[in-house]
Design an enzyme around this catalytic site. Structure first.
Site, mmCIF file in Angstrom:
data_model
loop_
_atom_site.group_PDB
_atom_site.id
_atom_site.type_symbol
_atom_site.label_atom_id
_atom_site.label_comp_id
_atom_site.label_asym_id
_atom_site.label_seq_id
_atom_site.Cartn_x
_atom_site.Cartn_y
_atom_site.Cartn_z
ATOM 1 N N ARG A 74 1.470 -12.948 -10.133
ATOM 2 C CA ARG A 74 2.493 -12.419 -9.157
ATOM 3 C C ARG A 74 2.004 -12.331 -7.862
ATOM 4 O O ARG A 74 0.785 -11.861 -7.649
ATOM 5 C CB ARG A 74 2.854 -11.039 -9.523
ATOM 6 C CG ARG A 74 4.413 -10.651 -9.298
ATOM 7 C CD ARG A 74 4.841 -9.556 -9.804
ATOM 8 N NE ARG A 74 4.068 -8.301 -9.303
ATOM 9 C CZ ARG A 74 3.919 -7.081 -9.772
ATOM 10 N NH1 ARG A 74 5.106 -6.711 -10.530
ATOM 11 N NH2 ARG A 74 3.303 -6.085 -9.249
ATOM 12 N N ASN A 113 -13.190 0.905 4.097
ATOM 13 C CA ASN A 113 -12.460 -0.291 4.129
ATOM 14 C C ASN A 113 -13.070 -1.250 3.065
ATOM 15 O O ASN A 113 -14.271 -1.044 2.782
ATOM 16 C CB ASN A 113 -12.803 -1.153 5.689
ATOM 17 C CG ASN A 113 -12.050 -0.045 6.645
ATOM 18 O OD1 ASN A 113 -11.583 0.801 6.228
ATOM 19 N ND2 ASN A 113 -12.568 -0.251 7.870
ATOM 20 N N ASP A 115 -12.524 -4.749 3.226
ATOM 21 C CA ASP A 115 -12.354 -6.050 3.996
ATOM 22 C C ASP A 115 -13.621 -6.863 4.116
ATOM 23 O O ASP A 115 -13.558 -8.008 4.303
ATOM 24 C CB ASP A 115 -11.623 -5.869 5.189
ATOM 25 C CG ASP A 115 -12.465 -4.879 5.965
ATOM 26 O OD1 ASP A 115 -11.652 -4.131 6.898
ATOM 27 O OD2 ASP A 115 -13.704 -4.811 6.167
ATOM 28 N N HIS A 130 -14.466 2.999 -1.340
ATOM 29 C CA HIS A 130 -13.126 2.372 -1.885
ATOM 30 C C HIS A 130 -13.364 0.806 -2.539
ATOM 31 O O HIS A 130 -12.463 0.381 -2.612
ATOM 32 C CB HIS A 130 -12.099 2.396 -0.909
ATOM 33 C CG HIS A 130 -11.655 3.779 -0.490
ATOM 34 N ND1 HIS A 130 -11.064 4.198 0.760
ATOM 35 C CD2 HIS A 130 -11.940 5.097 -1.148
ATOM 36 C CE1 HIS A 130 -11.174 5.593 0.720
ATOM 37 N NE2 HIS A 130 -11.745 6.037 -0.386
ATOM 38 N N CYS A 138 -17.309 -3.806 -13.309
ATOM 39 C CA CYS A 138 -17.096 -3.223 -14.708
ATOM 40 C C CYS A 138 -16.946 -1.585 -14.721
ATOM 41 O O CYS A 138 -17.584 -1.178 -13.867
ATOM 42 C CB CYS A 138 -18.505 -3.428 -15.494
ATOM 43 S SG CYS A 138 -18.462 -2.420 -16.945
ATOM 44 N N CYS A 141 -20.028 0.332 -16.635
ATOM 45 C CA CYS A 141 -21.346 0.122 -15.929
ATOM 46 C C CYS A 141 -21.532 -0.010 -14.484
ATOM 47 O O CYS A 141 -22.585 0.259 -14.073
ATOM 48 C CB CYS A 141 -22.379 -0.514 -16.822
ATOM 49 S SG CYS A 141 -21.960 -2.368 -16.510
ATOM 50 N N CYS A 162 -22.452 -4.686 -20.591
ATOM 51 C CA CYS A 162 -22.397 -3.776 -21.311
ATOM 52 C C CYS A 162 -20.971 -3.894 -22.531
ATOM 53 O O CYS A 162 -20.871 -2.831 -23.055
ATOM 54 C CB CYS A 162 -21.997 -2.627 -20.742
ATOM 55 S SG CYS A 162 -20.613 -2.270 -19.792
ATOM 56 N N GLY A 199 -12.238 5.148 13.366
ATOM 57 C CA GLY A 199 -11.051 4.962 12.904
ATOM 58 C C GLY A 199 -10.520 5.330 11.553
ATOM 59 O O GLY A 199 -9.909 4.680 10.801
ATOM 60 N N ALA A 243 -11.787 1.603 18.790
ATOM 61 C CA ALA A 243 -13.406 1.518 18.466
ATOM 62 C C ALA A 243 -14.218 0.163 19.084
ATOM 63 O O ALA A 243 -15.019 0.099 19.590
ATOM 64 C CB ALA A 243 -13.567 1.428 17.100
HETATM 65 N N1 APR Z 1 -10.082 2.261 16.925
HETATM 66 C C1 APR Z 1 -10.082 3.181 16.199
HETATM 67 N N2 APR Z 1 -9.289 3.826 15.434
HETATM 68 C C2 APR Z 1 -8.004 3.435 15.340
HETATM 69 C C3 APR Z 1 -7.595 2.041 15.919
HETATM 70 C C4 APR Z 1 -8.773 1.587 16.847
HETATM 71 N N3 APR Z 1 -8.617 0.272 17.309
HETATM 72 N N4 APR Z 1 -6.473 1.939 15.566
HETATM 73 C C5 APR Z 1 -5.921 3.102 14.921
HETATM 74 N N5 APR Z 1 -6.887 3.778 14.869
HETATM 75 C C6 APR Z 1 -6.993 5.057 14.045
HETATM 76 C C7 APR Z 1 -5.653 5.787 13.889
HETATM 77 O O1 APR Z 1 -5.491 6.664 14.834
HETATM 78 C C8 APR Z 1 -5.911 6.585 12.589
HETATM 79 O O2 APR Z 1 -6.350 7.860 12.876
HETATM 80 O O3 APR Z 1 -7.395 4.799 12.890
HETATM 81 C C9 APR Z 1 -6.840 5.757 11.756
HETATM 82 C C10 APR Z 1 -6.566 4.963 10.650
HETATM 83 O O4 APR Z 1 -5.945 5.978 9.739
HETATM 84 P P1 APR Z 1 -5.532 5.575 7.979
HETATM 85 O O5 APR Z 1 -4.547 4.478 8.376
HETATM 86 O O6 APR Z 1 -4.826 6.642 7.272
HETATM 87 O O7 APR Z 1 -6.696 4.681 7.406
HETATM 88 P P2 APR Z 1 -7.867 5.598 6.809
HETATM 89 O O8 APR Z 1 -8.271 6.815 7.378
HETATM 90 O O9 APR Z 1 -9.167 4.638 6.616
HETATM 91 O O10 APR Z 1 -7.463 5.817 5.439
HETATM 92 C C11 APR Z 1 -8.337 6.265 4.389
HETATM 93 O O11 APR Z 1 -6.518 5.915 2.450
HETATM 94 O O12 APR Z 1 -4.618 4.827 1.882
HETATM 95 C C12 APR Z 1 -6.033 5.003 1.688
HETATM 96 O O13 APR Z 1 -7.579 3.620 0.650
HETATM 97 C C13 APR Z 1 -7.013 3.622 1.758
HETATM 98 O O14 APR Z 1 -9.211 3.545 2.698
HETATM 99 C C14 APR Z 1 -7.986 4.129 2.876
HETATM 100 C C15 APR Z 1 -7.804 5.581 2.781
#
Ligand code: APR
Length: 259
Positions: A74, A113, A115, A130, A138, A141, A162, A199, A243
């Site tokens: 899917r 991240n 990615d 994450h 796994c 382990c 394992c 960020g 950033a």
């Molecule tokens: N440079 C720096 N910061 C930025 C930029 C940029 N260009 N663009 C946006 N931001 C900031 C936003 O202001 C916000 O504070 O990045 C932050 C993104 O916040 P989230 O979307 O909440 O992301 P994150 O903090 O990584 O979330 C944590 O939540 O949903 C779960 O697993 C997911 O890893 C993720 C975790």
């Protein structure tokens, strides 16, 4: 970038140079300039589509074979995220962190991240709290493999080490953070006397708790984010900018000081 940021860039560079063990805590905002949507905030994926429910991992554990069949057959719930992840390349922010590591002023990256852009940018000392979307893991382990090197001749796949069940390395909602990754984050935070918050909205735990531990140990916090976060009130230096624009200037300043 705000005109008055020059002083903050200087302060950040001086603070980093004056610190012994700098760790960067990174979130989706760092990859926003690579075209990957963030999760929260006005254009955030969860804001638009709602957060996945916390039963994701339970569903996987109830029937891992069915979960794998669904995953293979899917389309994803978030096609725009998958598309962006498939085409994204590192931006100046990723390369600036790599440069800081090369300069010896950045010791480790704790990234939220999935990615794989830090690795593509050339960073080495990384903990992916994450998980990583290009890997399998796994669940017993925590052995990990590049996704394209693992034989998928049965569903669910099993661990050759394992016998445990294998899933994508990305940590699902409701899934505990893998012990090895969490231990490394705790160890890096323990040694850290200056944490760069790049960020992240700092609302998801356990990652969001690390900066306050650094603060409580007498360390300093530097926030790189165009928007305020719940941690802003505790931060020593604020770079209120993207950033990809601010971090290269900090590297320039650090290199300038050492020239
Ligand atoms: N440079 C720096 N910061 C930025 C930029 C940029 N260009 N663009 C946006 N931001 C900031 C936003 O202001 C916000 O504070 O990045 C932050 C993104 O916040 P989230 O979307 O909440 O992301 P994150 O903090 O990584 O979330 C944590 O939540 O949903 C779960 O697993 C997911 O890893 C993720 C975790």
């Amino acid at each position: 970038m705000p005109a008055d940021i020059a002083q903050a860039i200087d302060d950040a560079a001086r603070t980093i140079r004056g610190s012994h063990y700098v760790v960067a805590l990174v979130g989706a905002g760092l990859s926003a300039e690579s075209g990957i949507p963030t999760f929260r905030g006005p254009e955030g994926l969860w804001t638009k589509h709602g957060e996945p429910d916390l039963r994701d991992y339970d569903r996987f554990q109830e029937d891992p074979a069915k979960w794998w069949e669904m995953r293979i057959s899917r389309a994803s719930q978030f096609p725009e995220l998958v598309e962006a992840l498939n085409t994204a390349i590192p931006n100046e922010g990723h390369f600036a962190l790599k440069d800081m590591e090369d300069e010896g002023v950045l010791r480790h990256i704790i990234t939220q991240n999935i990615d794989n852009l830090h690795q593509i940018a050339g960073s080495r000392a990384i903990t992916e709290i994450h998980g990583n979307r290009t890997k399998l893991r796994c669940i017993e382990c925590s052995s990990r493999w590049p996704m394209d090197e693992f034989p998928m001749d049965e569903l669910p796949p099993h661990c050759p080490e394992c016998g445990g069940i294998v899933k994508g390395d990305t940590v699902m909602f409701g899934e505990p953070i893998p012990r090895d990754a969490l231990n490394e984050c705790i160890e890096q935070t323990r040694q850290c006397d200056c944490m760069l918050l790049v960020g992240t909205s700092a609302v998801v735990y356990p990652a969001a708790g690390f900066p306050m531990e650094v603060k409580q140990m007498g360390g300093t916090l530097i926030e790189v984010n165009p928007n305020e976060t719940p941690l802003t009130q505790y931060v020593d230096v604020v770079l209120r900018a993207p950033a990809g624009e601010a971090l290269p200037r900090v590297v320039e300043r650090i290199r300038g000081d050492s020239a």
